[in-house]
Design a protein around this motif. Structure first.
Motif, PDB file in Angstrom:
ATOM      1  N   MET A   1     -15.389  27.119  13.352  1.00  0.00           N
ATOM      2  CA  MET A   1     -14.005  27.501  13.064  1.00  0.00           C
ATOM      3  C   MET A   1     -13.034  26.739  13.974  1.00  0.00           C
ATOM      4  N   ILE A   2     -13.372  26.688  15.267  1.00  0.00           N
ATOM      5  CA  ILE A   2     -12.514  25.950  16.212  1.00  0.00           C
ATOM      6  C   ILE A   2     -12.450  24.476  15.835  1.00  0.00           C
ATOM      7  N   TYR A   3     -13.585  23.917  15.496  1.00  0.00           N
ATOM      8  CA  TYR A   3     -13.642  22.518  15.112  1.00  0.00           C
ATOM      9  C   TYR A   3     -12.795  22.259  13.865  1.00  0.00           C
ATOM     10  N   GLY A   4     -12.833  23.180  12.920  1.00  0.00           N
ATOM     11  CA  GLY A   4     -12.043  23.023  11.707  1.00  0.00           C
ATOM     12  C   GLY A   4     -10.552  23.105  11.967  1.00  0.00           C
ATOM     13  N   TYR A   5     -10.139  24.045  12.838  1.00  0.00           N
ATOM     14  CA  TYR A   5      -8.727  24.152  13.184  1.00  0.00           C
ATOM     15  C   TYR A   5      -8.214  22.884  13.879  1.00  0.00           C
ATOM     16  N   VAL A   6      -9.043  22.344  14.742  1.00  0.00           N
ATOM     17  CA  VAL A   6      -8.645  21.134  15.475  1.00  0.00           C
ATOM     18  C   VAL A   6      -8.438  19.972  14.517  1.00  0.00           C
ATOM     19  N   LEU A   7      -9.402  19.794  13.593  1.00  0.00           N
ATOM     20  CA  LEU A   7      -9.334  18.646  12.687  1.00  0.00           C
ATOM     21  C   LEU A   7      -8.284  18.805  11.594  1.00  0.00           C
ATOM     22  N   THR A   8      -8.060  20.019  11.158  1.00  0.00           N
ATOM     23  CA  THR A   8      -7.153  20.214  10.021  1.00  0.00           C
ATOM     24  C   THR A   8      -5.718  20.568  10.427  1.00  0.00           C
ATOM     25  N   ILE A   9      -5.521  21.052  11.672  1.00  0.00           N
ATOM     26  CA  ILE A   9      -4.170  21.480  12.072  1.00  0.00           C
ATOM     27  C   ILE A   9      -3.693  20.727  13.320  1.00  0.00           C
ATOM     28  N   ALA A  10      -4.389  20.913  14.429  1.00  0.00           N
ATOM     29  CA  ALA A  10      -3.906  20.389  15.709  1.00  0.00           C
ATOM     30  C   ALA A  10      -3.805  18.868  15.708  1.00  0.00           C
ATOM     31  N   TRP A  11      -4.876  18.217  15.296  1.00  0.00           N
ATOM     32  CA  TRP A  11      -4.881  16.751  15.342  1.00  0.00           C
ATOM     33  C   TRP A  11      -3.854  16.143  14.394  1.00  0.00           C
ATOM     34  N   PRO A  12      -3.751  16.562  13.135  1.00  0.00           N
ATOM     35  CA  PRO A  12      -2.703  15.996  12.269  1.00  0.00           C
ATOM     36  C   PRO A  12      -1.290  16.250  12.782  1.00  0.00           C
ATOM     37  N   VAL A  13      -1.032  17.442  13.326  1.00  0.00           N
ATOM     38  CA  VAL A  13       0.306  17.735  13.860  1.00  0.00           C
ATOM     39  C   VAL A  13       0.646  16.799  15.012  1.00  0.00           C
ATOM     40  N   MET A  14      -0.323  16.577  15.884  1.00  0.00           N
ATOM     41  CA  MET A  14      -0.075  15.684  17.019  1.00  0.00           C
ATOM     42  C   MET A  14       0.154  14.255  16.556  1.00  0.00           C
ATOM     43  N   MET A  15      -0.609  13.792  15.574  1.00  0.00           N
ATOM     44  CA  MET A  15      -0.443  12.428  15.089  1.00  0.00           C
ATOM     45  C   MET A  15       0.924  12.234  14.445  1.00  0.00           C
ATOM     46  N   VAL A  16       1.367  13.234  13.679  1.00  0.00           N
ATOM     47  CA  VAL A  16       2.701  13.143  13.061  1.00  0.00           C
ATOM     48  C   VAL A  16       3.779  13.125  14.143  1.00  0.00           C
ATOM     49  N   ALA A  17       3.611  13.935  15.174  1.00  0.00           N
ATOM     50  CA  ALA A  17       4.592  13.966  16.261  1.00  0.00           C
ATOM     51  C   ALA A  17       4.640  12.638  17.000  1.00  0.00           C
ATOM     52  N   VAL A  18       3.479  12.061  17.245  1.00  0.00           N
ATOM     53  CA  VAL A  18       3.431  10.767  17.947  1.00  0.00           C
ATOM     54  C   VAL A  18       4.047   9.669  17.095  1.00  0.00           C
ATOM     55  N   LEU A  19       3.698   9.626  15.827  1.00  0.00           N
ATOM     56  CA  LEU A  19       4.249   8.599  14.947  1.00  0.00           C
ATOM     57  C   LEU A  19       5.762   8.732  14.808  1.00  0.00           C
ATOM     58  N   GLY A  20       6.236   9.966  14.605  1.00  0.00           N
ATOM     59  CA  GLY A  20       7.678  10.172  14.491  1.00  0.00           C
ATOM     60  C   GLY A  20       8.414   9.812  15.772  1.00  0.00           C
ATOM     61  N   THR A  21       7.846  10.187  16.917  1.00  0.00           N
ATOM     62  CA  THR A  21       8.475   9.854  18.198  1.00  0.00           C
ATOM     63  C   THR A  21       8.528   8.354  18.419  1.00  0.00           C
ATOM     64  N   SER A  22       7.448   7.660  18.088  1.00  0.00           N
ATOM     65  CA  SER A  22       7.417   6.211  18.281  1.00  0.00           C
ATOM     66  C   SER A  22       8.480   5.511  17.440  1.00  0.00           C
ATOM     67  N   ILE A  23       8.607   5.918  16.183  1.00  0.00           N
ATOM     68  CA  ILE A  23       9.630   5.305  15.314  1.00  0.00           C
ATOM     69  C   ILE A  23      11.025   5.610  15.841  1.00  0.00           C
TER      70      ILE A  23
END
Length: 203
Positions: A127-149
Motif C-alpha cells: 500500500m505504501i509503495y503504491g501511494y508513493v508511485l501513484t501520488i507522491a512521486w508524480p506530485v513532486m515531479m509536476v512541482a519540479v517541472l513547473g518550478t523549473s519552467i
C-alpha cells in the motif's frame, strides 16, 4: 737656445684638499658581472620524482587558492560558465527564494528509504509503495517541472530587462539547474540568504 719649461710638472701631486673627486677609486664592473650578482641562485630538481612532487605541490596550492577565492565570491576564480553580472543575478535570484525544486533530491532519498525499508506486513508495504508511485512521486515531479519552467522564464525576462546590453543566452537553464540543487551544495556558494539579505561573513 733655451728650452721652454712647462709651468706645471706632469707628475705634480694632487692636493689633499682638492674639491673635485678624482674617480670612483675602483674599476667599473663589467655588465655580466653586475647581472650575475643580481641573479638569485636557482636550485634545479635533482631527479624526476622531485620535480613531479614540486609540480604537484604547486598545483595543490593553486587549487586551494582558487577554492578560497570562489568561497569568497571572487569571480576571478570562477569557471567561465559562472562569470558575469547576468549569471550573478541568476544565482542571487534563486538563492534568495525557497523553491519546491530544491527539495527534489531530499524527497527522492526519502522515497527510496520508504520503498526499501520494510514497514509492517506485505499488504501494508504494498500500500505504501503504491501511494508513493501513484501520488507522491508524480506530485513532486509536476512541482519540479513547473518550478523549473517558472524560474527559467522569470530569470531570463528580468535579466534581459536589467542588463539590456548583456547576452542572456542560457541564463534560464542555468537558474533552473541551480534551483534543483540543495542550497548547502550549491557552487559557487550562495551570497544571499532566503529573503535577499547578504550572507554574513564567516568568522
Amino acid at each position: 737656445m733655451l728650452r721652454r719649461r712647462s709651468q706645471t710638472p706632469a707628475d705634480s701631486p694632487v692636493p689633499a684638499d682638492d674639491p673635485k673627486p678624482q674617480g670612483k677609486g675602483r674599476p667599473t664592473p663589467k655588465r655580466r658581472d653586475a647581472e650575475g650578482r643580481r641573479r638569485q641562485p636557482v636550485t634545479a630538481p635533482r631527479d624526476r620524482k622531485e620535480a613531479y612532487r614540486a609540480m604537484r605541490a604547486k598545483q595543490a596550492a593553486e587549487r586551494a587558492k582558487a577554492r578560497e577565492g570562489m568561497l569568497r565570491g571572487d569571480e576571478r576564480y570562477f569557471p567561465a560558465r559562472d562569470r558575469g553580472p547576468v549569471k550573478k543575478f541568476a544565482r542571487d535570484w534563486v538563492d534568495s527564494r525557497r523553491l519546491p525544486s530544491q527539495y527534489f533530491l531530499p524527497f527522492s532519498l526519502v522515497i527510496l528509504l520508504v520503498t526499501w525499508i520494510p514497514m509492517g506486513d506485505a499488504r501494508t508495504q504494498a500500500m505504501i509503495y503504491g501511494y508513493v508511485l501513484t501520488i507522491a512521486w508524480p506530485v513532486m515531479m509536476v512541482a519540479v517541472l513547473g518550478t523549473s519552467i517558472f524560474v527559467a522564464q522569470r530569470v531570463k525576462k528580468q535579466a534581459a530587462e536589467k542588463f539590456p546590453n548583456e547576452s542572456v543566452k542560457g541564463v534560464g537553464f542555468y537558474a533552473a539547474m541551480r534551483a534543483l540543487q540543495i542550497r548547502k551544495l550549491r557552487f559557487p556558494p550562495p551570497q544571499v540568504l532566503p529573503g535577499g539579505k547578504p550572507v554574513p561573513p564567516k568568522k
